[in-house]
Design a protein around this motif. Sequence first.
Motif, PDB file in Angstrom:
ATOM      1  N   THR A 129      -0.111   1.761   2.365  1.00 61.60           N
ATOM      2  CA  THR A 129      -0.539   0.389   2.693  1.00 61.60           C
ATOM      3  C   THR A 129      -0.391  -0.529   1.491  1.00 61.60           C
ATOM      4  O   THR A 129       0.074  -1.671   1.601  1.00 61.60           O
ATOM      5  CB  THR A 129      -2.009   0.396   3.162  1.00 61.60           C
ATOM      6  OG1 THR A 129      -2.138   1.227   4.314  1.00 61.60           O
ATOM      7  CG2 THR A 129      -2.464  -1.019   3.506  1.00 61.60           C
ATOM      8  N   PHE A 130      -0.778  -0.028   0.318  1.00 64.70           N
ATOM      9  CA  PHE A 130      -0.660  -0.829  -0.909  1.00 64.70           C
ATOM     10  C   PHE A 130       0.806  -1.178  -1.204  1.00 64.70           C
ATOM     11  O   PHE A 130       1.131  -2.313  -1.540  1.00 64.70           O
ATOM     12  CB  PHE A 130      -1.274  -0.047  -2.077  1.00 64.70           C
ATOM     13  CG  PHE A 130      -1.114  -0.728  -3.404  1.00 64.70           C
ATOM     14  CD1 PHE A 130      -1.912  -1.808  -3.758  1.00 64.70           C
ATOM     15  CD2 PHE A 130      -0.132  -0.290  -4.304  1.00 64.70           C
ATOM     16  CE1 PHE A 130      -1.739  -2.430  -4.976  1.00 64.70           C
ATOM     17  CE2 PHE A 130       0.028  -0.914  -5.522  1.00 64.70           C
ATOM     18  CZ  PHE A 130      -0.780  -1.992  -5.862  1.00 64.70           C
ATOM     19  N   GLN A 131       1.655  -0.157  -1.089  1.00 65.59           N
ATOM     20  CA  GLN A 131       3.084  -0.392  -1.333  1.00 65.59           C
ATOM     21  C   GLN A 131       3.674  -1.381  -0.333  1.00 65.59           C
ATOM     22  O   GLN A 131       4.502  -2.226  -0.677  1.00 65.59           O
ATOM     23  CB  GLN A 131       3.844   0.938  -1.272  1.00 65.59           C
ATOM     24  CG  GLN A 131       3.526   1.883  -2.424  1.00 65.59           C
ATOM     25  CD  GLN A 131       4.256   3.197  -2.312  1.00 65.59           C
ATOM     26  OE1 GLN A 131       4.940   3.443  -1.314  1.00 65.59           O
ATOM     27  NE2 GLN A 131       4.107   4.055  -3.321  1.00 65.59           N
ATOM     28  N   TYR A 132       3.243  -1.293   0.916  1.00 67.62           N
ATOM     29  CA  TYR A 132       3.729  -2.208   1.955  1.00 67.62           C
ATOM     30  C   TYR A 132       3.315  -3.647   1.647  1.00 67.62           C
ATOM     31  O   TYR A 132       4.106  -4.578   1.754  1.00 67.62           O
ATOM     32  CB  TYR A 132       3.172  -1.772   3.310  1.00 67.62           C
ATOM     33  CG  TYR A 132       3.545  -2.705   4.442  1.00 67.62           C
ATOM     34  CD1 TYR A 132       4.844  -2.739   4.938  1.00 67.62           C
ATOM     35  CD2 TYR A 132       2.581  -3.534   5.008  1.00 67.62           C
ATOM     36  CE1 TYR A 132       5.179  -3.603   5.969  1.00 67.62           C
ATOM     37  CE2 TYR A 132       2.916  -4.407   6.036  1.00 67.62           C
ATOM     38  CZ  TYR A 132       4.210  -4.436   6.520  1.00 67.62           C
ATOM     39  OH  TYR A 132       4.553  -5.288   7.539  1.00 67.62           O
ATOM     40  N   GLU A 133       2.048  -3.782   1.240  1.00 68.42           N
ATOM     41  CA  GLU A 133       1.564  -5.123   0.899  1.00 68.42           C
ATOM     42  C   GLU A 133       2.287  -5.679  -0.325  1.00 68.42           C
ATOM     43  O   GLU A 133       2.614  -6.873  -0.386  1.00 68.42           O
ATOM     44  CB  GLU A 133       0.060  -5.069   0.653  1.00 68.42           C
ATOM     45  CG  GLU A 133      -0.748  -4.813   1.915  1.00 68.42           C
ATOM     46  CD  GLU A 133      -2.238  -4.674   1.625  1.00 68.42           C
ATOM     47  OE1 GLU A 133      -2.591  -4.594   0.421  1.00 68.42           O
ATOM     48  OE2 GLU A 133      -3.035  -4.651   2.587  1.00 68.42           O
ATOM     49  N   GLU A 134       2.528  -4.802  -1.309  1.00 73.81           N
ATOM     50  CA  GLU A 134       3.264  -5.243  -2.498  1.00 73.81           C
ATOM     51  C   GLU A 134       4.690  -5.660  -2.145  1.00 73.81           C
ATOM     52  O   GLU A 134       5.223  -6.641  -2.673  1.00 73.81           O
ATOM     53  CB  GLU A 134       3.285  -4.121  -3.548  1.00 73.81           C
ATOM     54  CG  GLU A 134       1.966  -3.905  -4.250  1.00 73.81           C
ATOM     55  CD  GLU A 134       1.559  -5.130  -5.040  1.00 73.81           C
ATOM     56  OE1 GLU A 134       2.379  -5.640  -5.827  1.00 73.81           O
ATOM     57  OE2 GLU A 134       0.424  -5.595  -4.860  1.00 73.81           O
ATOM     58  N   GLU A 135       5.310  -4.933  -1.240  1.00 73.09           N
ATOM     59  CA  GLU A 135       6.664  -5.271  -0.809  1.00 73.09           C
ATOM     60  C   GLU A 135       6.688  -6.621  -0.096  1.00 73.09           C
ATOM     61  O   GLU A 135       7.600  -7.438  -0.296  1.00 73.09           O
ATOM     62  CB  GLU A 135       7.216  -4.172   0.108  1.00 73.09           C
ATOM     63  CG  GLU A 135       8.616  -4.418   0.617  1.00 73.09           C
ATOM     64  CD  GLU A 135       9.642  -4.486  -0.496  1.00 73.09           C
ATOM     65  OE1 GLU A 135      10.689  -5.134  -0.303  1.00 73.09           O
ATOM     66  OE2 GLU A 135       9.397  -3.893  -1.576  1.00 73.09           O
ATOM     67  N   LEU A 136       5.663  -6.861   0.727  1.00 71.28           N
ATOM     68  CA  LEU A 136       5.557  -8.156   1.402  1.00 71.28           C
ATOM     69  C   LEU A 136       5.408  -9.294   0.386  1.00 71.28           C
ATOM     70  O   LEU A 136       6.024 -10.355   0.524  1.00 71.28           O
ATOM     71  CB  LEU A 136       4.362  -8.165   2.365  1.00 71.28           C
ATOM     72  CG  LEU A 136       4.517  -7.370   3.669  1.00 71.28           C
ATOM     73  CD1 LEU A 136       3.226  -7.450   4.489  1.00 71.28           C
ATOM     74  CD2 LEU A 136       5.697  -7.905   4.499  1.00 71.28           C
ATOM     75  N   LYS A 137       4.604  -9.046  -0.657  1.00 67.98           N
ATOM     76  CA  LYS A 137       4.427 -10.054  -1.701  1.00 67.98           C
ATOM     77  C   LYS A 137       5.735 -10.317  -2.433  1.00 67.98           C
ATOM     78  O   LYS A 137       6.067 -11.454  -2.747  1.00 67.98           O
ATOM     79  CB  LYS A 137       3.345  -9.603  -2.691  1.00 67.98           C
ATOM     80  CG  LYS A 137       1.940  -9.602  -2.101  1.00 67.98           C
ATOM     81  CD  LYS A 137       0.924  -9.121  -3.128  1.00 67.98           C
ATOM     82  CE  LYS A 137      -0.474  -9.086  -2.537  1.00 67.98           C
ATOM     83  NZ  LYS A 137      -1.475  -8.616  -3.533  1.00 67.98           N
ATOM     84  N   ARG A 138       6.450  -9.228  -2.737  1.00 65.59           N
ATOM     85  CA  ARG A 138       7.736  -9.391  -3.431  1.00 65.59           C
ATOM     86  C   ARG A 138       8.720 -10.174  -2.574  1.00 65.59           C
ATOM     87  O   ARG A 138       9.459 -11.022  -3.075  1.00 65.59           O
ATOM     88  CB  ARG A 138       8.325  -8.024  -3.801  1.00 65.59           C
ATOM     89  CG  ARG A 138       7.667  -7.372  -5.007  1.00 65.59           C
ATOM     90  CD  ARG A 138       8.504  -6.204  -5.525  1.00 65.59           C
ATOM     91  NE  ARG A 138       8.526  -5.114  -4.554  1.00 65.59           N
ATOM     92  CZ  ARG A 138       7.648  -4.129  -4.537  1.00 65.59           C
ATOM     93  NH1 ARG A 138       6.658  -4.096  -5.430  1.00 65.59           N
ATOM     94  NH2 ARG A 138       7.737  -3.152  -3.638  1.00 65.59           N
ATOM     95  N   GLN A 139       8.746  -9.900  -1.275  1.00 69.68           N
ATOM     96  CA  GLN A 139       9.640 -10.632  -0.376  1.00 69.68           C
ATOM     97  C   GLN A 139       9.274 -12.113  -0.318  1.00 69.68           C
ATOM     98  O   GLN A 139      10.150 -12.979  -0.302  1.00 69.68           O
ATOM     99  CB  GLN A 139       9.589 -10.012   1.021  1.00 69.68           C
ATOM    100  CG  GLN A 139      10.243  -8.642   1.112  1.00 69.68           C
ATOM    101  CD  GLN A 139      10.159  -8.062   2.514  1.00 69.68           C
ATOM    102  OE1 GLN A 139       9.669  -8.712   3.444  1.00 69.68           O
ATOM    103  NE2 GLN A 139      10.648  -6.830   2.680  1.00 69.68           N
ATOM    104  N   LYS A 140       7.974 -12.396  -0.287  1.00 69.83           N
ATOM    105  CA  LYS A 140       7.524 -13.790  -0.269  1.00 69.83           C
ATOM    106  C   LYS A 140       7.917 -14.503  -1.561  1.00 69.83           C
ATOM    107  O   LYS A 140       8.341 -15.660  -1.540  1.00 69.83           O
ATOM    108  CB  LYS A 140       6.013 -13.857  -0.062  1.00 69.83           C
ATOM    109  CG  LYS A 140       5.567 -13.484   1.338  1.00 69.83           C
ATOM    110  CD  LYS A 140       4.052 -13.593   1.472  1.00 69.83           C
ATOM    111  CE  LYS A 140       3.605 -13.222   2.885  1.00 69.83           C
ATOM    112  NZ  LYS A 140       2.122 -13.311   3.037  1.00 69.83           N
ATOM    113  N   ARG A 141       7.748 -13.786  -2.698  1.00 72.66           N
ATOM    114  CA  ARG A 141       8.136 -14.380  -3.981  1.00 72.66           C
ATOM    115  C   ARG A 141       9.627 -14.645  -4.036  1.00 72.66           C
ATOM    116  O   ARG A 141      10.065 -15.673  -4.554  1.00 72.66           O
ATOM    117  CB  ARG A 141       7.702 -13.479  -5.141  1.00 72.66           C
ATOM    118  CG  ARG A 141       6.196 -13.502  -5.424  1.00 72.66           C
ATOM    119  CD  ARG A 141       5.887 -12.903  -6.784  1.00 72.66           C
ATOM    120  NE  ARG A 141       6.172 -11.478  -6.814  1.00 72.66           N
ATOM    121  CZ  ARG A 141       5.292 -10.527  -6.544  1.00 72.66           C
ATOM    122  NH1 ARG A 141       4.044 -10.864  -6.206  1.00 72.66           N
ATOM    123  NH2 ARG A 141       5.627  -9.258  -6.603  1.00 72.66           N
TER     124      ARG A 141
END
Length: 216
Positions: free
Chosen positions: A27-39
């Motif tokens: 879940t943490f990795q998924y959320e981090e990936e979403l943040k990276r995509q948004k950035r």
Amino acid sequence: MAEKDKQAYALANGYTRSNDHESAEATFQYEEELKRQKRRKLFMYIIGTFFVFQIIVITLFALTVMKVKTPGLKLGNIDVQNLNFTSQTPPSFEMTFTTQIRIKNANFGPYKYDSSYVTFLYQGMTLVQVTIPKGKAGGRLTTKIGATVILNSKALPRVSNLGSDLDSGVLKLSSQAKISGKVVLMFVMKKKKSAEMNCTIEVNLATKRVQALECK
């Protein structure tokens, strides 16, 4: 038997805690990936906006500052100083007047022009030529060159209908000029431009004033 139950219980609880840990990590990795995509999307949006802004600025710059316009050339007001004439045979006239030769530069860079001259004519026949010295019209400025012009009809052929024109009370003259030069932009870009002038002049002989002056 009790020992085996404890071991089984411990193994079962350890496996459960391991699953929970892995699930949390995923879940943490998924959320981090979403943040990276948004950035990344935000960064790409900023870059795209910057390039669009640059294109707009360059386009406006090219359409305004870098667009080279043809300078204007015309005569200013004519002030008659002296005028003598006769319609009797042989008809003749002499006239002295002051005026300005105006070179209007609508460009942002200076217009450097070569020496030339303004020709004053009667019915297409040259009366006199006035020199335009080599010079420069600054960016968005008009250069005004004062001139004193002395005209007389001595060079005109006797076959001209000067007498009847003088009897009409209006002496019609014309003037022509052309200058050539270069508009300098950004200190390096140079564009050749020529300016031309064709003026008609009507002199009222009774008032000894110019009643009409039109330059194209």
